[in-house]
Design a protein around this motif. Structure first.
Motif, PDB file in Angstrom:
ATOM      1  N   GLN A  66       3.270  44.856  63.916  1.00 11.92           N
ATOM      2  CA  GLN A  66       2.670  43.553  63.656  1.00 11.92           C
ATOM      3  C   GLN A  66       3.785  42.529  63.446  1.00 11.92           C
ATOM      4  O   GLN A  66       4.681  42.717  62.623  1.00 11.92           O
ATOM      5  CB  GLN A  66       1.782  43.617  62.419  1.00 11.92           C
ATOM      6  CG  GLN A  66       0.923  42.401  62.252  1.00 11.92           C
ATOM      7  CD  GLN A  66      -0.177  42.636  61.232  1.00 11.92           C
ATOM      8  OE1 GLN A  66      -0.147  43.579  60.452  1.00 11.92           O
ATOM      9  NE2 GLN A  66      -1.152  41.741  61.220  1.00 11.92           N
ATOM     10  N   THR A  67       3.738  41.433  64.192  1.00  6.14           N
ATOM     11  CA  THR A  67       4.757  40.397  64.091  1.00  6.14           C
ATOM     12  C   THR A  67       4.664  39.716  62.732  1.00  6.14           C
ATOM     13  O   THR A  67       3.579  39.342  62.288  1.00  6.14           O
ATOM     14  CB  THR A  67       4.600  39.363  65.217  1.00  6.14           C
ATOM     15  OG1 THR A  67       4.663  40.057  66.471  1.00  6.14           O
ATOM     16  CG2 THR A  67       5.689  38.316  65.162  1.00  6.14           C
ATOM     17  N   VAL A  68       5.838  39.556  62.072  1.00  7.37           N
ATOM     18  CA  VAL A  68       5.862  38.982  60.718  1.00  7.37           C
ATOM     19  C   VAL A  68       6.687  37.704  60.618  1.00  7.37           C
ATOM     20  O   VAL A  68       6.528  36.935  59.670  1.00  7.37           O
ATOM     21  CB  VAL A  68       6.350  40.012  59.681  1.00  7.37           C
ATOM     22  CG1 VAL A  68       5.377  41.175  59.580  1.00  7.37           C
ATOM     23  CG2 VAL A  68       7.756  40.512  60.001  1.00  7.37           C
ATOM     24  N   GLY A  69       7.582  37.452  61.566  1.00 12.63           N
ATOM     25  CA  GLY A  69       8.419  36.264  61.483  1.00 12.63           C
ATOM     26  C   GLY A  69       9.434  36.226  62.599  1.00 12.63           C
ATOM     27  O   GLY A  69       9.487  37.126  63.441  1.00 12.63           O
ATOM     28  N   MET A  70      10.248  35.161  62.594  1.00 14.53           N
ATOM     29  CA  MET A  70      11.245  34.983  63.647  1.00 14.53           C
ATOM     30  C   MET A  70      12.403  34.119  63.165  1.00 14.53           C
ATOM     31  O   MET A  70      12.334  33.511  62.107  1.00 14.53           O
ATOM     32  CB  MET A  70      10.618  34.358  64.898  1.00 14.53           C
ATOM     33  CG  MET A  70       9.933  33.008  64.728  1.00 14.53           C
ATOM     34  SD  MET A  70      10.962  31.507  64.825  1.00 14.53           S
ATOM     35  CE  MET A  70      11.729  31.617  66.404  1.00 14.53           C
ATOM     36  N   PHE A 105       2.136  36.830  55.684  1.00 13.92           N
ATOM     37  CA  PHE A 105       3.165  37.709  55.127  1.00 13.92           C
ATOM     38  C   PHE A 105       4.069  36.996  54.128  1.00 13.92           C
ATOM     39  O   PHE A 105       5.060  37.566  53.667  1.00 13.92           O
ATOM     40  CB  PHE A 105       4.005  38.317  56.256  1.00 13.92           C
ATOM     41  CG  PHE A 105       3.204  39.229  57.134  1.00 13.92           C
ATOM     42  CD1 PHE A 105       2.939  40.528  56.752  1.00 13.92           C
ATOM     43  CD2 PHE A 105       2.680  38.767  58.338  1.00 13.92           C
ATOM     44  CE1 PHE A 105       2.180  41.361  57.556  1.00 13.92           C
ATOM     45  CE2 PHE A 105       1.925  39.580  59.146  1.00 13.92           C
ATOM     46  CZ  PHE A 105       1.669  40.891  58.752  1.00 13.92           C
ATOM     47  N   SER A 106       3.745  35.758  53.783  1.00  9.39           N
ATOM     48  CA  SER A 106       4.590  35.039  52.829  1.00  9.39           C
ATOM     49  C   SER A 106       4.509  35.689  51.454  1.00  9.39           C
ATOM     50  O   SER A 106       3.520  36.330  51.105  1.00  9.39           O
ATOM     51  CB  SER A 106       4.178  33.566  52.758  1.00  9.39           C
ATOM     52  OG  SER A 106       2.894  33.441  52.200  1.00  9.39           O
ATOM     53  N   GLY A 107       5.580  35.552  50.700  1.00  4.53           N
ATOM     54  CA  GLY A 107       5.630  36.103  49.351  1.00  4.53           C
ATOM     55  C   GLY A 107       5.822  37.600  49.290  1.00  4.53           C
ATOM     56  O   GLY A 107       5.682  38.202  48.223  1.00  4.53           O
ATOM     57  N   GLN A 108       6.170  38.220  50.422  1.00  2.41           N
ATOM     58  CA  GLN A 108       6.321  39.674  50.467  1.00  2.41           C
ATOM     59  C   GLN A 108       7.756  40.106  50.759  1.00  2.41           C
ATOM     60  O   GLN A 108       8.001  41.258  51.095  1.00  2.41           O
ATOM     61  CB  GLN A 108       5.367  40.261  51.508  1.00  2.41           C
ATOM     62  CG  GLN A 108       3.905  39.972  51.195  1.00  2.41           C
ATOM     63  CD  GLN A 108       2.975  40.517  52.250  1.00  2.41           C
ATOM     64  OE1 GLN A 108       3.204  41.580  52.803  1.00  2.41           O
ATOM     65  NE2 GLN A 108       1.916  39.783  52.541  1.00  2.41           N
ATOM     66  N   GLY A 109       8.696  39.183  50.663  1.00  2.00           N
ATOM     67  CA  GLY A 109      10.097  39.523  50.882  1.00  2.00           C
ATOM     68  C   GLY A 109      10.504  39.628  52.340  1.00  2.00           C
ATOM     69  O   GLY A 109      11.597  40.110  52.648  1.00  2.00           O
ATOM     70  N   LYS A 143      17.333  28.786  47.059  1.00  2.00           N
ATOM     71  CA  LYS A 143      17.393  30.016  46.241  1.00  2.00           C
ATOM     72  C   LYS A 143      17.303  31.259  47.131  1.00  2.00           C
ATOM     73  O   LYS A 143      18.016  32.241  46.907  1.00  2.00           O
ATOM     74  CB  LYS A 143      16.263  30.009  45.211  1.00  2.00           C
ATOM     75  CG  LYS A 143      16.323  31.173  44.261  1.00  2.00           C
ATOM     76  CD  LYS A 143      15.260  31.074  43.178  1.00  2.00           C
ATOM     77  CE  LYS A 143      15.366  32.282  42.256  1.00  2.00           C
ATOM     78  NZ  LYS A 143      14.349  32.252  41.207  1.00  2.00           N
ATOM     79  N   LEU A 144      16.446  31.215  48.163  1.00  2.00           N
ATOM     80  CA  LEU A 144      16.330  32.335  49.093  1.00  2.00           C
ATOM     81  C   LEU A 144      17.687  32.661  49.711  1.00  2.00           C
ATOM     82  O   LEU A 144      18.126  33.812  49.715  1.00  2.00           O
ATOM     83  CB  LEU A 144      15.316  32.010  50.197  1.00  2.00           C
ATOM     84  CG  LEU A 144      15.284  32.987  51.375  1.00  2.00           C
ATOM     85  CD1 LEU A 144      14.633  34.296  50.975  1.00  2.00           C
ATOM     86  CD2 LEU A 144      14.578  32.364  52.568  1.00  2.00           C
ATOM     87  N   TYR A 145      18.366  31.639  50.228  1.00  2.00           N
ATOM     88  CA  TYR A 145      19.658  31.877  50.881  1.00  2.00           C
ATOM     89  C   TYR A 145      20.715  32.329  49.872  1.00  2.00           C
ATOM     90  O   TYR A 145      21.511  33.230  50.157  1.00  2.00           O
ATOM     91  CB  TYR A 145      20.113  30.636  51.642  1.00  2.00           C
ATOM     92  CG  TYR A 145      19.199  30.310  52.807  1.00  2.00           C
ATOM     93  CD1 TYR A 145      18.880  31.272  53.764  1.00  2.00           C
ATOM     94  CD2 TYR A 145      18.641  29.047  52.951  1.00  2.00           C
ATOM     95  CE1 TYR A 145      18.035  30.988  54.819  1.00  2.00           C
ATOM     96  CE2 TYR A 145      17.795  28.752  54.016  1.00  2.00           C
ATOM     97  CZ  TYR A 145      17.494  29.730  54.940  1.00  2.00           C
ATOM     98  OH  TYR A 145      16.660  29.451  55.989  1.00  2.00           O
ATOM     99  N   GLN A 146      20.728  31.745  48.697  1.00  2.00           N
ATOM    100  CA  GLN A 146      21.682  32.165  47.672  1.00  2.00           C
ATOM    101  C   GLN A 146      21.434  33.616  47.268  1.00  2.00           C
ATOM    102  O   GLN A 146      22.387  34.398  47.147  1.00  2.00           O
ATOM    103  CB  GLN A 146      21.591  31.243  46.461  1.00  2.00           C
ATOM    104  CG  GLN A 146      22.096  29.844  46.744  1.00  2.00           C
ATOM    105  CD  GLN A 146      21.692  28.824  45.691  1.00  2.00           C
ATOM    106  OE1 GLN A 146      21.109  29.159  44.666  1.00  2.00           O
ATOM    107  NE2 GLN A 146      21.977  27.558  45.955  1.00  2.00           N
TER     108      GLN A 146
END
Length: 176
Positions: A66-70, A105-109, A143-146
């Motif tokens: 299942q595609t989740v992102g790109m 799929f957001s919020g699932q890492g 924060k995600l990138y850090q």
């Protein structure tokens, strides 16, 4: 979500799926009050996604098929990148653009998992680092990138994009 993300290099036949992900993200951004990437809805593709796919620079992730992102990884600078990082004609770096997660799929890492896959791929290609820019006032993305180990390498101010003046943080992940 503890499942492993499997990385795929997008093919020409994946263009509609990739564009649908980008449109879904823009609509979500607009629902959050952001104009980021809004040109996509008007048919403006500053990243020329179709050509990036042809060059092998667009990747998508799946979990259990299942595609989740790109995301897009350029091994050369765009005009945008060179205006932020200074002109660098080498192919020592990948430039990460359009990290996108399917909203279900957001919020699932998933973002962190896709970034890890980008790091593994970049290292396998002998790159020195991955570089990216991020809107400075987007606390979540910064924060995600850090948290993913990217180090802030500076700030570029007063850039006009999406018909607004914005500041951008520059991040780099050095591959060891």
């Amino acid at each position: 979500m503890n499942e492993t993300v499997r990385l795929h290099q997008a093919k020409r036949t994946d263009l509609t799926m990739i564009n649908d992900m980008l449109i879904q993200t823009v609509l979500w951004l607009q629902s959050q009050g952001s104009s980021q990437w809004s040109g996509i809805l008007e048919g403006q593709d500053n990243h020329n996604t179709a050509e990036a796919i042809n060059r092998g620079e667009v990747f998508y992730g799946t979990i259990n098929s299942q595609t989740v992102g790109m995301f897009i990884l350029w091994d050369h600078q765009s005009k945008w990148d060179s205006s932020f990082w200074g002109v660098d004609k080498s192919t020592d770096y990948f430039y990460l653009h359009r990290l996108t997660i399917i909203r279900a799929f957001s919020g699932q890492g998933i973002s962190s998992k896709l970034l890890n896959e980008a790091k593994i791929y970049a290292k396998s290609k002998g790159k020195k680092a991955i570089r990216l820019d991020c809107i400075a006032d987007n606390q979540y993305l910064n924060k995600l990138y850090q948290n993913a180990g990217f180090v802030n390498r500076g700030k570029i101010t007063n850039i006009i994009t999406d018909n607004q003046k914005k500041d951008f943080n520059l991040y780099q992940y050095d591959l060891k």
